[in-house]
Each structure stands twice: as C-alpha cells, then as structure tokens.
Design a protein around this motif. Structure first.
Motif, PDB file in Angstrom:
ATOM      1  N   THR A  66      31.196  77.512   7.331  1.00 36.30           N
ATOM      2  CA  THR A  66      31.174  76.346   6.455  1.00 36.30           C
ATOM      3  C   THR A  66      32.502  76.268   5.729  1.00 36.30           C
ATOM      4  O   THR A  66      33.150  77.292   5.491  1.00 36.30           O
ATOM      5  CB  THR A  66      30.037  76.432   5.421  1.00 36.30           C
ATOM      6  OG1 THR A  66      30.223  77.621   4.647  1.00 36.30           O
ATOM      7  CG2 THR A  66      28.674  76.467   6.093  1.00 36.30           C
ATOM      8  N   ARG A  82      37.525  78.194   3.986  1.00 32.88           N
ATOM      9  CA  ARG A  82      36.225  78.772   4.313  1.00 32.88           C
ATOM     10  C   ARG A  82      35.998  79.986   3.440  1.00 32.88           C
ATOM     11  O   ARG A  82      36.936  80.724   3.121  1.00 32.88           O
ATOM     12  CB  ARG A  82      36.157  79.164   5.785  1.00 32.88           C
ATOM     13  CG  ARG A  82      37.038  80.351   6.117  1.00 32.88           C
ATOM     14  CD  ARG A  82      36.612  81.029   7.415  1.00 32.88           C
ATOM     15  NE  ARG A  82      37.541  82.039   7.825  1.00 32.88           N
ATOM     16  CZ  ARG A  82      37.531  83.299   7.398  1.00 32.88           C
ATOM     17  NH1 ARG A  82      36.646  83.693   6.506  1.00 32.88           N
ATOM     18  NH2 ARG A  82      38.414  84.165   7.826  1.00 32.88           N
ATOM     19  N   ASP A 129      39.485  84.092  13.980  1.00 30.37           N
ATOM     20  CA  ASP A 129      38.354  83.396  14.563  1.00 30.37           C
ATOM     21  C   ASP A 129      37.862  84.268  15.729  1.00 30.37           C
ATOM     22  O   ASP A 129      38.590  85.091  16.243  1.00 30.37           O
ATOM     23  CB  ASP A 129      38.777  82.022  15.092  1.00 30.37           C
ATOM     24  CG  ASP A 129      37.712  80.971  14.854  1.00 30.37           C
ATOM     25  OD1 ASP A 129      36.564  81.329  14.557  1.00 30.37           O
ATOM     26  OD2 ASP A 129      38.043  79.786  14.976  1.00 30.37           O
ATOM     27  N   TRP A 131      37.505  75.936  12.918  1.00 24.19           N
ATOM     28  CA  TRP A 131      37.063  77.307  13.158  1.00 24.19           C
ATOM     29  C   TRP A 131      36.160  77.295  14.380  1.00 24.19           C
ATOM     30  O   TRP A 131      35.294  76.436  14.516  1.00 24.19           O
ATOM     31  CB  TRP A 131      36.298  77.843  11.950  1.00 24.19           C
ATOM     32  CG  TRP A 131      37.154  77.931  10.732  1.00 24.19           C
ATOM     33  CD1 TRP A 131      37.222  77.021   9.722  1.00 24.19           C
ATOM     34  CD2 TRP A 131      38.070  78.958  10.406  1.00 24.19           C
ATOM     35  NE1 TRP A 131      38.137  77.431   8.786  1.00 24.19           N
ATOM     36  CE2 TRP A 131      38.674  78.620   9.174  1.00 24.19           C
ATOM     37  CE3 TRP A 131      38.451  80.146  11.027  1.00 24.19           C
ATOM     38  CZ2 TRP A 131      39.615  79.412   8.560  1.00 24.19           C
ATOM     39  CZ3 TRP A 131      39.394  80.942  10.400  1.00 24.19           C
ATOM     40  CH2 TRP A 131      39.971  80.572   9.188  1.00 24.19           C
ATOM     41  N   ARG A 132      36.334  78.263  15.260  1.00 23.38           N
ATOM     42  CA  ARG A 132      35.489  78.356  16.450  1.00 23.38           C
ATOM     43  C   ARG A 132      34.247  79.190  16.197  1.00 23.38           C
ATOM     44  O   ARG A 132      33.285  79.114  16.941  1.00 23.38           O
ATOM     45  CB  ARG A 132      36.282  78.953  17.613  1.00 23.38           C
ATOM     46  CG  ARG A 132      37.412  78.052  18.075  1.00 23.38           C
ATOM     47  CD  ARG A 132      38.098  78.623  19.296  1.00 23.38           C
ATOM     48  NE  ARG A 132      38.408  80.039  19.155  1.00 23.38           N
ATOM     49  CZ  ARG A 132      39.636  80.541  19.151  1.00 23.38           C
ATOM     50  NH1 ARG A 132      40.680  79.758  19.287  1.00 23.38           N
ATOM     51  NH2 ARG A 132      39.826  81.832  19.033  1.00 23.38           N
ATOM     52  N   THR A 133      34.259  80.028  15.183  1.00 22.48           N
ATOM     53  CA  THR A 133      33.108  80.858  14.894  1.00 22.48           C
ATOM     54  C   THR A 133      31.927  79.984  14.497  1.00 22.48           C
ATOM     55  O   THR A 133      32.056  79.168  13.575  1.00 22.48           O
ATOM     56  CB  THR A 133      33.428  81.851  13.750  1.00 22.48           C
ATOM     57  OG1 THR A 133      34.566  82.624  14.124  1.00 22.48           O
ATOM     58  CG2 THR A 133      32.252  82.760  13.464  1.00 22.48           C
ATOM     59  N   PRO A 134      30.786  80.123  15.177  1.00 22.64           N
ATOM     60  CA  PRO A 134      29.616  79.307  14.820  1.00 22.64           C
ATOM     61  C   PRO A 134      29.175  79.566  13.383  1.00 22.64           C
ATOM     62  O   PRO A 134      29.218  80.694  12.893  1.00 22.64           O
ATOM     63  CB  PRO A 134      28.530  79.771  15.800  1.00 22.64           C
ATOM     64  CG  PRO A 134      29.256  80.476  16.894  1.00 22.64           C
ATOM     65  CD  PRO A 134      30.514  81.019  16.289  1.00 22.64           C
ATOM     66  N   GLY A 135      28.755  78.509  12.712  1.00 21.33           N
ATOM     67  CA  GLY A 135      28.182  78.640  11.376  1.00 21.33           C
ATOM     68  C   GLY A 135      29.173  78.711  10.230  1.00 21.33           C
ATOM     69  O   GLY A 135      28.758  78.869   9.082  1.00 21.33           O
ATOM     70  N   ARG A 143      32.336  88.196   9.712  1.00 21.14           N
ATOM     71  CA  ARG A 143      32.179  87.949  11.152  1.00 21.14           C
ATOM     72  C   ARG A 143      33.462  87.411  11.773  1.00 21.14           C
ATOM     73  O   ARG A 143      33.606  87.416  12.992  1.00 21.14           O
ATOM     74  CB  ARG A 143      31.066  86.924  11.411  1.00 21.14           C
ATOM     75  CG  ARG A 143      29.699  87.350  10.977  1.00 21.14           C
ATOM     76  CD  ARG A 143      28.685  86.234  11.195  1.00 21.14           C
ATOM     77  NE  ARG A 143      29.089  85.039  10.447  1.00 21.14           N
ATOM     78  CZ  ARG A 143      28.907  83.798  10.880  1.00 21.14           C
ATOM     79  NH1 ARG A 143      28.345  83.565  12.035  1.00 21.14           N
ATOM     80  NH2 ARG A 143      29.284  82.780  10.147  1.00 21.14           N
TER      81      ARG A 143
END
Length: 170
Positions: A49, A157, A169, A43-47, A162
């Motif tokens: 998990t 995930r 993503d 995943w490129r989205t920061p944060g 977001r």
C-alpha cells in the motif's frame, strides 16, 4: 548520537520549520528513506500500500545542491536548445539565472524542483530501509516553494520486511 548525513549537518532546520508527513502524520527525518532503484515505478510486491508524503527541505540546501550541477545544466541547454521543454523555456526567459534567483521565480521554481526532485531527496534522506517503522519514498508528484524552503510531495510505502532492499521489490 544520532547519525546525520552531510547535507543535514550543513543545513540544520529548526524544529518549527522541519516538516515531514507520511500518511497525514508527522514523522521524523530518520523514518524516511528514498527508493533509489526503480524510483517512480509501481511496486511489484503484492499487497503493497502507498501513502502520500510531504516534505519541506531548507531552501539553502536546495540552492547549494543545485549549484553543484548548475553550470553543466545551463551549458547543455545553451548548446542543445529544447524549445518545447518547459524548463528550457523558463531558464531562457530568465536569461540563465543562478539557482537562488531561479527558485524565487514562480514559473521556473517548480520546473527546476521537478527536474532535481529525486536528487534533492536522495541527498537529504538516506537510502536503504528505515531502521524501524518508517516509509520509503517512491515518487515526486508535486513541487514548489514554501516561502524560502522547498516543498515536495508524492507517494511512499510503509516499511515492509517482505520487500527486498537489494532490489527494493520481489
């Protein structure tokens, strides 16, 4: 009435055999979706998990789904042998079995399931985002048979607003 896709309608599983876990906790089939684009990529989205998921799907469903594409798969391997390919080796050793026979073979089954894992997930679970709290499956790292049923495990995930559904993503 809860929507069920075609495959879940055709192959219902009794509750005692149904198994969907995410993050070590049981979840309903409706809480799981499959990442269709960029499956098995980070995943490129920061944060973001990830958690481990495990699912058990009906073996009869797997056989029916495999039967749709099986003649083409076998024909391709026969016309274009791939001696270094473990799936080719397993199918050749069994003299090109039908899907039901291949899935009971301890060598062939995990290789077949690994090859078809994403397709098995896509047809059983819906794509898109879960309607409420849930998870988006992103990889398959383990495959095998659980008795007569199919076992798949990997990473997912938690649903996160977001992350865009269109591109899955940012």
């Amino acid at each position: 009435m809860v929507y069920q896709n075609e495959w879940r309608r055709r192959f219902p599983i009794p509750p005692h055999r149904a198994s969907c876990l995410a993050g070590g906790r049981p979840v309903s089939v409706d809480a799981l979706r499959v990442r269709t684009m960029n499956f098995n990529q980070p995943w490129r989205t920061p944060g973001i998990t990830e958690v481990r998921y495990e699912v058990i799907l009906p073996g009869q469903y797997a056989v029916a789904l495999l039967e749709r594409d099986w003649p083409g798969l076998v024909s391709d391997y026969q016309r274009f042998p791939a001696p270094d390919d473990p799936l080719d080796q397993a199918l050749r050793a069994l003299e090109w079995p039908e899907p039901a026979r291949a899935l009971v073979d301890p060598v062939a089954a995990p290789r077949i399931l690994a090859f078809f894992a994403h397709e098995l997930l896509l047809r059983w679970f819906d794509d898109g985002l879960p309607a409420g709290p849930g998870f988006v499956l992103n990889s398959v790292e383990e495959t095998g048979m659980a008795g007569t049923d199919v076992y798949l495990a990997g990473h997912a995930r938690p649903h996160d607003p977001r992350v865009s559904y269109v591109y899955q993503d940012v």
